[in-house]
Design an enzyme around this catalytic site. Structure first.
Site, short mmCIF file in Angstrom:
data_model
loop_
_atom_site.label_atom_id
_atom_site.label_comp_id
_atom_site.label_asym_id
_atom_site.label_seq_id
_atom_site.Cartn_x
_atom_site.Cartn_y
_atom_site.Cartn_z
N CYS A 1 -10.42 -5.32 2.50
CA CYS A 1 -9.23 -4.64 3.04
C CYS A 1 -8.47 -5.61 3.94
O CYS A 1 -9.03 -6.12 4.92
CB CYS A 1 -9.65 -3.39 3.82
SG CYS A 1 -8.30 -2.66 4.76
N HIS B 1 -1.39 2.68 8.36
CA HIS B 1 -0.59 1.91 9.32
C HIS B 1 0.74 2.62 9.50
O HIS B 1 1.24 3.26 8.57
CB HIS B 1 -0.38 0.47 8.86
CG HIS B 1 0.14 0.34 7.47
ND1 HIS B 1 -0.66 0.53 6.36
CD2 HIS B 1 1.38 0.07 7.00
CE1 HIS B 1 0.07 0.38 5.27
NE2 HIS B 1 1.31 0.11 5.62
N HIS C 1 4.61 2.03 10.52
CA HIS C 1 5.69 1.07 10.76
C HIS C 1 6.48 1.52 11.99
O HIS C 1 6.85 2.70 12.09
CB HIS C 1 6.63 1.01 9.56
CG HIS C 1 6.00 0.54 8.29
ND1 HIS C 1 6.09 -0.75 7.83
CD2 HIS C 1 5.25 1.21 7.37
CE1 HIS C 1 5.44 -0.86 6.68
NE2 HIS C 1 4.93 0.32 6.38
P1 AMP Z 1 3.17 -0.54 3.13
O1 AMP Z 1 4.01 -1.02 2.00
O2 AMP Z 1 3.70 0.68 3.82
O3 AMP Z 1 1.72 -0.41 2.73
O4 AMP Z 1 3.26 -1.66 4.26
C1 AMP Z 1 2.51 -2.83 4.27
C2 AMP Z 1 3.18 -3.74 5.23
O5 AMP Z 1 2.27 -4.79 5.56
C3 AMP Z 1 4.43 -4.43 4.66
O6 AMP Z 1 5.54 -4.12 5.49
C4 AMP Z 1 4.08 -5.91 4.69
O7 AMP Z 1 5.18 -6.73 5.02
C5 AMP Z 1 3.01 -5.96 5.76
N1 AMP Z 1 2.07 -7.07 5.66
C6 AMP Z 1 1.40 -7.48 4.55
N2 AMP Z 1 0.58 -8.52 4.86
C7 AMP Z 1 0.74 -8.76 6.19
C8 AMP Z 1 0.19 -9.71 7.11
N3 AMP Z 1 -0.71 -10.64 6.71
N4 AMP Z 1 0.60 -9.67 8.40
C9 AMP Z 1 1.51 -8.75 8.80
N5 AMP Z 1 2.06 -7.83 8.00
C10 AMP Z 1 1.69 -7.84 6.70
ZN ZN Z 2 -9.32 -1.34 6.24
#
Ligand code: AMP
Ligand code: ZN
Length: 112
Positions: free
Chosen positions: A3, A98, A100
């Protein structure tokens, strides 16, 4: 467990942390959709909003309260938007809950 956010929480993958406590981390999104774009990530692994609401609603509640308490110190005194994506139709790409946190500018009135 394979994950991405569990690995970020464990420090195995680098991130820009702006806040951390026993419940959650707050990091900068790697692909910001607004001038300020953080991700609030509970430390426990729950797949999505439904999973955490069912299994640990108190943790979810504490995490939401933290955003409101931290907002001004994070540059969000003008207001902000919270978004959490769930499932295929919600375009959730990381299967670890998560939230946003978007702000730092006037956001679009359209939500999608
Ligand atoms: P979701 O599409 O709602 O699952 O959001 C996932 C979010 O994680 C997206 O906005 C990505 O830009 C962000 N994300 C993916 N990998 C990373 C990372 N290594 N560090 C910070 N944010 C990330
Ligand atoms: Zn996790």
């Amino acid at each position: 467990m394979d994950c991405l956010f569990c690995k970020i929480i464990a420090g195995e993958i680098p991130s820009t942390r702006v806040y951390e406590d026993e419940d959650c981390i707050l990091i900068k999104d790697i692909n910001p959709q607004a001038k300020i774009h953080y991700l609030l990530i509970p430390k426990g692994h729950f797949e999505d909003i439904g999973d955490i609401a069912h299994k640990d609603p108190d943790l979810l509640s504490r995490c939401l309260s933290k955003i409101t308490a931290l907002a001004d110190s994070l540059g969000l005194e003008g207001g902000y938007r919270l978004v959490t994506n769930k499932g295929k139709n919600g375009c959730q790409s990381v299967k670890h809950i998560h939230i946003h946190v978007l702000g730092g500018e006037k956001l679009s009135e359209k939500m999608s």
